[in-house]
Write a protein that holds these residues in place. Structure first.
Motif, mmCIF file in Angstrom:
data_model
loop_
_atom_site.group_PDB
_atom_site.id
_atom_site.type_symbol
_atom_site.label_atom_id
_atom_site.label_comp_id
_atom_site.label_asym_id
_atom_site.label_seq_id
_atom_site.Cartn_x
_atom_site.Cartn_y
_atom_site.Cartn_z
ATOM 1 N N ILE A 234 0.813 -1.190 0.128
ATOM 2 C CA ILE A 234 0.065 0.101 0.043
ATOM 3 C C ILE A 234 0.666 1.345 -0.095
ATOM 4 N N PRO A 235 0.810 2.008 -1.088
ATOM 5 C CA PRO A 235 1.631 3.214 -1.175
ATOM 6 C C PRO A 235 1.098 4.320 -0.137
ATOM 7 N N PRO A 236 2.169 5.340 0.260
ATOM 8 C CA PRO A 236 1.701 6.547 0.916
ATOM 9 C C PRO A 236 0.436 6.979 0.581
ATOM 10 N N LEU A 237 -0.434 7.546 1.610
ATOM 11 C CA LEU A 237 -1.788 7.966 1.599
ATOM 12 C C LEU A 237 -1.973 9.062 0.176
ATOM 13 N N ASP A 238 -1.054 10.003 -0.107
ATOM 14 C CA ASP A 238 -1.159 10.784 -0.900
ATOM 15 C C ASP A 238 -0.928 10.409 -2.243
ATOM 16 N N GLN A 239 -0.106 9.124 -2.356
ATOM 17 C CA GLN A 239 -0.050 8.447 -3.725
ATOM 18 C C GLN A 239 -0.888 7.374 -4.182
ATOM 19 N N LEU A 240 -1.698 6.901 -3.027
ATOM 20 C CA LEU A 240 -2.624 5.793 -3.174
ATOM 21 C C LEU A 240 -3.972 6.204 -4.241
ATOM 22 N N ASP A 241 -3.991 5.293 -4.943
ATOM 23 C CA ASP A 241 -5.177 5.287 -5.943
ATOM 24 C C ASP A 241 -6.430 4.658 -5.139
ATOM 25 N N ALA A 242 -7.265 5.454 -4.701
ATOM 26 C CA ALA A 242 -8.390 4.775 -3.906
ATOM 27 C C ALA A 242 -9.072 3.709 -4.292
ATOM 28 N N ALA A 244 -7.462 1.053 -6.404
ATOM 29 C CA ALA A 244 -6.618 0.294 -6.928
ATOM 30 C C ALA A 244 -6.336 -0.553 -5.778
ATOM 31 N N ALA A 245 -6.194 -1.852 -6.138
ATOM 32 C CA ALA A 245 -5.801 -2.984 -5.119
ATOM 33 C C ALA A 245 -4.271 -3.235 -4.738
ATOM 34 N N TYR A 246 -4.205 -3.085 -3.664
ATOM 35 C CA TYR A 246 -2.647 -3.103 -3.127
ATOM 36 C C TYR A 246 -2.428 -4.455 -2.160
ATOM 37 N N ALA A 247 -3.487 -4.471 -1.125
ATOM 38 C CA ALA A 247 -3.264 -5.343 -0.231
ATOM 39 C C ALA A 247 -3.428 -6.798 -0.729
#
Lengths: 769, 94
Positions: A234-242, A244-247
């Motif tokens: 999971i990328p840092p909050l400001d770079q996170l695409d809400a 997109a699947a990361y976990a």
């Protein structure tokens, strides 16, 4: 609910295209073109159908597609060689898949027995080692064949994989190490029943409104679970695409159920979720192995499935705001095991954008270059452009009436407007133009089915699939082509034995070709069969009272008798052609389109049906003429030349008829006014103008009109839709001055003249308002 | 200290607004009210985890107040209990 229905409609539209791609790819493979790209395209088509079907819970379709896809995957990875036999099987499987799609759509029912047998066949092809089981099992299920009883009991039992029977007949099974392995595993499971399920959701999973929480909950129904979350990607909050699947998750599951039951949980997210199911605990060796793999391998691991995902869901490309969004998906993959170690994501990070970039180049996104537009909008646009053309013509005419000099700015501006209008019209028409491929691609299946139904061997050769024609024409091509192909195989081709006896290849060739010829599209259906049995056709026509016995007919005329209403080779009604739809119906439907159909045949060498249709049903280049005070439009494509006849060139023939000497031949003179019923007596042809026209069959005639007004493009308005069909008239149009003019059907006028011997004409009510 | 009240449903549609809500409050200590949550999805879980990490990096307090039963249960199901509902979470009622 409506939204879902709409998505479903789109899915089925895509299925149509994918099935066409599938068949196209398989046919390319059949022609020996089995390079990686083709096989990949074929695989992707089936995979995408399966993926979409899963989202809608179309289980039978998913199940069949899965078996199909598994085999294609094996072909793709060269585990199963691509042989002509295999491709033939794949083609048949594609037919069954198409049936499943139709059935899911509510159009028709799948023959379960056929589907099951096909699935068994596909499985057998996928795993040749396991072949005896499904092959032996198939006849048992489908049709209890005698041979299966004596030959297969042991093998069937292998297929059943039953531990008890194994004990009874243990010696038979010594070589089956796989079975023993599984048994060993069974024993282990009896003790532990522990599974490790590694779940790596892709962004699509969420986008399709699926949810990992639900998957976990479903897993929990099978037995107690323990999920380990890997949040390291999971990328840092400001770079996170809400969105997109990361976990990713690694789940320890204790259950009595087998692997299939676990897989079933993920059935509807198949393709949107990377899944790994292993028996036993994710013990340290496994974890170490996974960690080892996670480092160097992510690109290799992801490279294969990833392009598939992109192709499968073009929506994803649109939805993803930027390429970066795709990267985290790749990034998320490398760490399947909960690893709170920081270095892993860091190491994976630089590789991920690169992988994402490659992806984007590799797959330009088939969905990206295509816009789906409601056809009605295009039709509306075309209508409007039609009005524009008419309006422009009106304007030009008005300006002409004021006697403005052609060199004036106004006249030149009008010329430019006319050119622009024409360009707009061409471009708009091009939007609606489609290659005939969409129709042609349905035909190989038809040929296979008709051939097997009639016990003939037929190979379809197609040419010119990319020939473009207006959508309105395409939609109406399918029926005549279908009928002509059926006819060619059923009546044209001989049986393999007859062909061998005649010294021909037992496999007949049916050719379907499309080409552009003088502003029309020509479809040819030819076969290398026995040709038309003229004697028989002639005698049938006499027997049915269609022609009088004493009439002398040329070969060509006899061939064309099959288009007469009521002509059917009734003494040989077959399943295939004799469905009450005669060639006369085909001819009529073709004529209604402004088209013509003709046949040429050579005994022993085969027949060719030629279908000629206008490229569009929207506009036409025509010559505007005056006949008995009425304005008519003669299609320019039919006109060879126009001339003013000299008295010595007109020769009377019979009581009323006359011919025109054109260079060294005589051409029948036809007074259009008389033929259409505008007048009762022809004025001398020398007072009018003559349009030398050529019919589709090559026959020439000289049409007499009173005057020529000029040449212009007209917008076709259907007479059938707005009024009714009128003999000799193809359609109507609106002229620049707002008057309605009829467009002449040249062939019909020629044949009207031929059919009806001159007689006092009854006034008919054909008149332009 | 600002309070962020989570909606009932934390699904695909909620993940974008949730991220935005956190970004707005960046730099302040935040108390997340998870009392009315009935559904928690994977995407919003990611946002929550990322937010928690961000707040930790900023050295600001991040707490989840009175999480609903559903919130706690789903967080456990996700195996994210330790990461999300860890010691510095205040007033957990499970």
């Amino acid at each position: 609910m409506d939204e879902l229905e709409a998505i479903k409609v789109t899915f089925f539209q895509e299925c149509e295209e994918l099935l066409a791609d599938l068949e196209g790819g398989l046919l390319a493979m059949q022609d020996g073109n089995d390079d990686g790209d083709t096989v990949n395209a074929v695989f992707r088509a089936v995979h995408s159908i399966k993926g979409g079907a899963g989202a809608f819970g179309l289980e039978p379709l998913v199940r069949f597609a899965h078996v199909f896809e598994t085999l294609l995957d094996a072909v793709r990875s060269n585990e199963v060689p691509s042989t002509p036999d295999l491709v033939a099987t794949l083609l048949r499987a594609s037919d069954v898949l198409a049936d499943h799609v139709s059935s899911a759509r509510g159009l028709g029912v799948v023959d379960e027995a056929v589907s099951a047998a096909m699935a068994a066949e596909l499985k057998a092809c996928t795993d040749p080692n396991a072949a005896p089981a499904p092959v032996a099992a198939a006849p048992v299920v489908e049709a209890p064949a005698f041979e299966a009883v004596s030959a297969a009991p042991a093998e069937v039992l292998i297929g059943a994989d039953d531990a008890l029977d194994d004990d009874d007949l243990g010696f038979d099974f010594q070589p089956m190490t796989i079975t023993i392995d599984e048994q060993a595993a069974d024993v282990a499971a009896a003790v532990g029943n522990v599974w490790t399920v590694s779940i790596r959701p892709k962004s699509d999973l969420y986008r399709k409104a699926n949810e990992t929480a639900l998957l976990l909950r479903e897993l929990a129904r099978l037995g107690p679970i323990e999920a380990a979350l890997d949040a390291s990607a999971i990328p840092p909050l400001d770079q996170l695409d809400a969105e997109a699947a990361y976990a990713t998750w690694t789940v320890r599951l204790e259950t009595e159920e087998d692997e299939n039951a676990i897989r079933e949980v993920f059935e509807f997210v198949d393709g949107d979720c990377d899944l790994e199911i292993t028996r036993g605990e994710a013990l340290s060796p496994d974890a170490a192995l996974a960690a080892l793999l996670a480092g160097p391998a992510p690109a290799a691991v992801e490279a294969a499935p990833e392009p598939v995902v992109v192709t499968e869901a073009p929506v994803e490309i649109k939805a993803a705001p930027e390429p970066v969004a795709a990267a985290p998906v790749v990034e998320a993959a490398p760490a399947p095991v909960a690893a709170p170690v920081a270095p892993a994501p860091v190491a994976a990070a630089p590789a991920a954008p690169a992988a994402a970039k490659t992806q984007q180049i590799d797959v330009p996104g088939p969905g990206q270059s295509v816009i789906r537009v409601d056809p009605e909008r295009i039709d509306r646009l075309i209508d409007l452009v039609g009005e524009l053309v008419i309006n422009q013509a009106m304007l030009a005419q008005r300006v002409g009436e004021y006697g403005i000099a052609p060199s004036s700015n106004l006249a030149m501006g009008l010329d430019e407007l006319e050119q622009l209008t024409r360009e707009i019209q061409d471009s708009v028409m091009a939007i609606r133009a489609q290659p005939v491929k969409s129709v042609f691609q349905r035909m190989p299946r038809l040929v296979r089915e008709v051939a097997s139904m009639t016990g003939k061997q037929a190979r379809l050769v197609m040419d010119g699939e990319n020939t473009e024609v207006d959508k309105t024409v395409i939609e109406r091509l399918s029926d005549p082509i279908t009928h002509m192909l059926r006819n060619a195989i059923d009546h044209g081709l001989e049986s393999p034995e007859e062909r061998k006896a005649a010294g021909k290849n037992p496999e007949g060739v049916v050719k379907l070709a499309a080409l552009h010829r003088s502003g029309r599209i020509v479809i040819e259906v030819s076969d290398d069969g026995k040709g038309i049995n003229r004697e028989r056709v002639h005698s049938i026509a006499i027997k049915k009272g269609l022609i009088s016995p004493e009439l002398q007919l040329t070969d060509e005329e006899i061939d064309n008798l099959i288009f007469l209403p009521g002509f059917s080779t009734a003494d040989k009604i077959s399943d295939v052609s004799g469905r009450g739809v005669g060639m006369d119906v085909v001819k009529r439907s073709v004529q209604a389109l402004g088209g013509r159909i003709s046949i040429t045949s050579r005994p022993g060498q085969g027949s060719t049906f030629t279908l000629s249709l206008p490229l569009t049903l929207a506009v036409l280049d025509g010559m505007v003429v005056d006949v008995a005070g009425e304005t008519l439009v003669v299609p320019l494509a039919a006109i060879v030349e126009s001339l003013r006849p000299k008295p010595e060139e007109v020769r009377p023939l019979g009581p009323v008829g006359s011919v025109l000497a054109v260079r060294d031949s005589f051409v029948p003179l036809i007074d259009v006014g008389l033929t259409l019923g505008y007048r009762e007596a022809s004025p001398p042809p020398t007072e009018g103008v003559v349009l030398l026209v050529e019919g589709e069959d090559g026959s020439r005639a000289a049409l007499v009109a009173d005057a020529i007004h000029g040449q212009r493009q007209v917008v076709i308005k259907s007479l059938e839709q707005n009024y009714q069909q009128v003999d000799g008239v193809a359609a109507a149009t609106i002229l620049g001055d707002g008057r309605v003019a009829l467009i002449l059907d040249v062939d019909a006028v020629i044949s009207l003249r031929r059919r009806e011997p001159p007689r006092p004409v009854e006034p008919t009510l054909i008149a332009a308002e | 200290m600002t309070v962020l009240s989570l909606p009932e449903t934390l699904d695909l549609k909620a993940s974008g607004p949730l991220k935005a809500a956190f970004l707005e409050r960046r730099g302040d200590a935040v108390e997340v009210d998870a009392g009315s949550v009935r559904r928690l999805g994977g995407l919003c879980l990611q946002v929550l985890l990322a937010a928690k990490t961000a707040w930790a990096a900023d050295g600001k307090s991040f707490s989840i107040r009175a999480p609903s039963e559903a919130f706690v249960e789903t967080t456990r199901l996700f195996g994210a209990e330790g990461a999300l509902l860890s010691a510095d979470t205040h007033g957990v009622q499970s």
